[in-house]
Design a protein around this motif. Structure first.
Motif, PDB file in Angstrom:
ATOM      1  N   ARG A   1       1.463   6.439  -7.072  1.00 13.49           N
ATOM      2  CA  ARG A   1       0.366   7.324  -7.499  1.00 13.49           C
ATOM      3  C   ARG A   1       0.800   8.781  -7.400  1.00 13.49           C
ATOM      4  O   ARG A   1       0.478   9.598  -8.268  1.00 13.49           O
ATOM      5  CB  ARG A   1      -0.892   7.071  -6.670  1.00 13.49           C
ATOM      6  CG  ARG A   1      -1.639   5.804  -7.062  1.00 13.49           C
ATOM      7  CD  ARG A   1      -3.003   5.724  -6.411  1.00 13.49           C
ATOM      8  NE  ARG A   1      -2.961   5.629  -4.962  1.00 13.49           N
ATOM      9  CZ  ARG A   1      -2.851   4.485  -4.270  1.00 13.49           C
ATOM     10  NH1 ARG A   1      -2.782   3.330  -4.917  1.00 13.49           N
ATOM     11  NH2 ARG A   1      -2.831   4.490  -2.950  1.00 13.49           N
ATOM     12  N   ALA A   2       1.527   9.115  -6.347  1.00 12.75           N
ATOM     13  CA  ALA A   2       2.003  10.499  -6.171  1.00 12.75           C
ATOM     14  C   ALA A   2       2.951  10.893  -7.295  1.00 12.75           C
ATOM     15  O   ALA A   2       2.890  12.019  -7.795  1.00 12.75           O
ATOM     16  CB  ALA A   2       2.677  10.656  -4.816  1.00 12.75           C
TER      17      ALA A   2
ATOM     18  N   GLU B   1       0.828  -1.211   0.000  1.00 10.60           N
ATOM     19  CA  GLU B   1       0.000   0.000   0.000  1.00 10.60           C
ATOM     20  C   GLU B   1       0.861   1.258   0.000  1.00 10.60           C
ATOM     21  O   GLU B   1       0.571   2.215  -0.738  1.00 10.60           O
ATOM     22  CB  GLU B   1      -0.948  -0.001   1.203  1.00 10.60           C
ATOM     23  CG  GLU B   1      -1.845   1.221   1.271  1.00 10.60           C
ATOM     24  CD  GLU B   1      -2.719   1.423   0.041  1.00 10.60           C
ATOM     25  OE1 GLU B   1      -2.997   2.603  -0.284  1.00 10.60           O
ATOM     26  OE2 GLU B   1      -3.108   0.439  -0.624  1.00 10.60           O
TER      27      GLU B   1
ATOM     28  N   ASP C   1      -3.500   6.232 -10.979  1.00  9.37           N
ATOM     29  CA  ASP C   1      -3.403   4.793 -10.774  1.00  9.37           C
ATOM     30  C   ASP C   1      -2.140   4.268 -11.438  1.00  9.37           C
ATOM     31  O   ASP C   1      -1.923   4.482 -12.628  1.00  9.37           O
ATOM     32  CB  ASP C   1      -4.637   4.107 -11.376  1.00  9.37           C
ATOM     33  CG  ASP C   1      -4.734   2.630 -11.043  1.00  9.37           C
ATOM     34  OD1 ASP C   1      -3.843   2.114 -10.340  1.00  9.37           O
ATOM     35  OD2 ASP C   1      -5.700   1.998 -11.475  1.00  9.37           O
TER      36      ASP C   1
ATOM     37  N   GLN D   1       0.883   4.054  -3.014  1.00 14.61           N
ATOM     38  CA  GLN D   1       0.627   5.478  -2.767  1.00 14.61           C
ATOM     39  C   GLN D   1       1.751   6.351  -3.319  1.00 14.61           C
ATOM     40  O   GLN D   1       1.496   7.391  -3.930  1.00 14.61           O
ATOM     41  CB  GLN D   1       0.450   5.736  -1.275  1.00 14.61           C
ATOM     42  CG  GLN D   1      -0.860   5.263  -0.726  1.00 14.61           C
ATOM     43  CD  GLN D   1      -0.972   5.530   0.770  1.00 14.61           C
ATOM     44  OE1 GLN D   1      -0.176   6.245   1.359  1.00 14.61           O
ATOM     45  NE2 GLN D   1      -1.986   4.929   1.383  1.00 14.61           N
TER      46      GLN D   1
END
Length: 123
Positions: A115-116, A108, A121, A112
């Motif tokens: 994605r940043a 996870e 996605d 994240q």
């Protein structure tokens, strides 16, 4: 200055460790760095998919006689840990805090970060 280019100021230690069938973490060096000797009483808590461990003389969990951290079966179950899984251990001796990051928590965190960087996605 980008975050990765800053000079590190914290004295955190990082290790990867395997979980054995009894729930012991195979890296004892991080326990030594924390200053926790065999028999030291520990508070072990799970939340948000990670496990936080602190020395606490009022708690029932202890460092094993061989100097291993033993994760209780309920905690392993809540975090989806099985024998042979590798976890990331982060130790902050000044804060008396050892955090165990199971594979699902790492997945996870990495998603994240991707994605940043990628703006959405990562798939």
């Amino acid at each position: 200055m980008p975050a990765f280019a800053r000079q590190r100021t914290e004295a955190r230690m990082y290790r990867l460790a395997s979980v054995d069938s009894s729930g012991r973490l195979r890296d004892r060096s991080i326990i030594g760095a924390m200053g926790w000797e065999p028999g030291a009483s520990l508070d072990i808590r799970q939340g948000g998919g990670v496990i936080a461990v602190r020395r606490d003389p009022q708690r029932v969990f202890t460092v094993t006689g061989q100097g291993h951290l033993l994760l209780p079966s309920a905690v392993r179950h809540w975090c989806g840990l099985s024998a042979g899984d590798r976890v990331l251990l982060t130790a902050d001796p000044a804060a008396n805090l050892l955090v165990v990051y199971p594979p699902m928590a790492l997945d996870e965190m990495i998603a994240q970060a991707e994605r940043a960087v990628l703006g959405g996605d990562p798939t």
